[in-house]
Motif scaffolding. Structure first.
Motif, short mmCIF file in Angstrom:
data_model
loop_
_atom_site.label_atom_id
_atom_site.label_comp_id
_atom_site.label_asym_id
_atom_site.label_seq_id
_atom_site.Cartn_x
_atom_site.Cartn_y
_atom_site.Cartn_z
N SER A 1 0.83 -1.19 0.00
CA SER A 1 0.00 0.00 0.00
C SER A 1 0.87 1.25 0.00
O SER A 1 1.91 1.29 0.66
N LEU A 2 0.43 2.25 -0.74
CA LEU A 2 1.03 3.58 -0.75
C LEU A 2 -0.12 4.56 -0.83
O LEU A 2 -0.82 4.62 -1.85
N GLN A 3 -0.35 5.29 0.25
CA GLN A 3 -1.49 6.21 0.32
C GLN A 3 -1.03 7.53 0.94
O GLN A 3 -0.20 7.54 1.84
N PHE A 4 -1.61 8.63 0.48
CA PHE A 4 -1.35 9.92 1.11
C PHE A 4 -2.05 9.93 2.46
O PHE A 4 -3.11 9.33 2.63
N THR A 5 -1.43 10.61 3.42
CA THR A 5 -1.96 10.63 4.79
C THR A 5 -1.70 11.97 5.45
O THR A 5 -0.77 12.70 5.05
N GLU A 6 -2.48 12.27 6.44
CA GLU A 6 -2.25 13.44 7.28
C GLU A 6 -1.38 13.09 8.49
O GLU A 6 -1.01 13.96 9.27
N ASP A 7 -1.06 11.80 8.64
CA ASP A 7 -0.24 11.37 9.77
C ASP A 7 1.16 11.98 9.68
O ASP A 7 1.67 12.22 8.57
N PRO A 8 1.80 12.22 10.82
CA PRO A 8 3.15 12.79 10.80
C PRO A 8 4.18 11.79 10.26
O PRO A 8 3.97 10.58 10.31
N GLU A 9 5.27 12.34 9.77
CA GLU A 9 6.36 11.50 9.27
C GLU A 9 6.83 10.56 10.38
O GLU A 9 6.98 10.96 11.53
N ASP A 10 7.05 9.29 10.02
CA ASP A 10 7.50 8.28 10.97
C ASP A 10 8.23 7.20 10.19
O ASP A 10 7.62 6.40 9.49
N LEU A 11 9.54 7.20 10.28
CA LEU A 11 10.35 6.24 9.52
C LEU A 11 10.37 4.86 10.15
O LEU A 11 11.00 3.95 9.63
N GLY A 12 9.65 4.69 11.25
CA GLY A 12 9.49 3.37 11.85
C GLY A 12 10.81 2.70 12.18
O GLY A 12 11.72 3.32 12.71
N THR A 13 10.91 1.44 11.79
CA THR A 13 12.10 0.65 12.12
C THR A 13 13.21 0.79 11.07
O THR A 13 14.18 0.06 11.11
N MET A 14 13.02 1.71 10.14
CA MET A 14 14.00 1.92 9.07
C MET A 14 14.21 0.66 8.24
O MET A 14 15.33 0.27 7.93
N ASP A 15 13.13 0.02 7.87
CA ASP A 15 13.16 -1.19 7.06
C ASP A 15 13.89 -0.91 5.74
O ASP A 15 13.60 0.07 5.05
#
Length: 161
Positions: free
Chosen positions: A25-39
């Protein structure tokens, strides 16, 4: 293992979902940037998206895994054949699928594309050339078309990015 990342782009933040080296999935979001676990895989997706938005990448090399119905998958694969900087109409896609009366179904499937930008549903326009329908918002569709046509004189979407 499922991985998620929210990255920044010139058109707003984008949420990426991947599993086992496939983009889901690739979707536009209003969520803040979050690079997570740097996969590593999602960092490669981010790198390709960055190059695309800079105008340096015209063809993505990202493995994707698609859900959806058989018809939806056929539509998305046909949409994926539209070259960078070009557009096609819903009717043209329906004809290419040997279903010329399925224009509305093509529009419906196009609107459910789970992997925006990479599967370039923004390249689908109406028969009259109007922009209609885009899960990321029509303003983003226009900006994506402008980005892809900026080096094509006379293209109606080459208004700059």
């Amino acid at each position: 293992m499922k991985e998620t990342m929210v990255i920044a782009s010139p058109l707003g933040n984008i949420r990426l979902h991947a599993e086992d080296g496939y983009l889901l999935s690739l979707q536009f979001t209003e969520d803040p940037e979050d690079l997570g676990t740097m996969d590593v895989f999602l960092l490669e997706v981010k790198s390709q998206l960055d190059a695309y938005f800079q105008g340096d990448l015209k063809i993505f090399n990202i493995p994707v895994a698609l859900g959806g119905t058989e018809f939806q998958q056929k539509v998305w694969m046909e949409v994926n054949k539209i070259p960078y900087g070009k557009t096609a109409s819903y009717q043209q896609i329906a004809k290419r699928l040997d279903s010329p009366k399925a224009v509305r179904a093509v529009g419906g499937a196009n609107g459910l594309n789970p992997i925006l930008v990479v599967i370039p549903c923004h390249r689908i326009i109406s028969q009259t050339g109007e922009l209609n329908g885009y899960a990321g918002g029509l303003w983003r569709k226009l900006k994506l078309l402008q980005l892809e046509s900026r080096d094509q004189p006379g293209n109606p979407y080459s208004l700059g990015f």
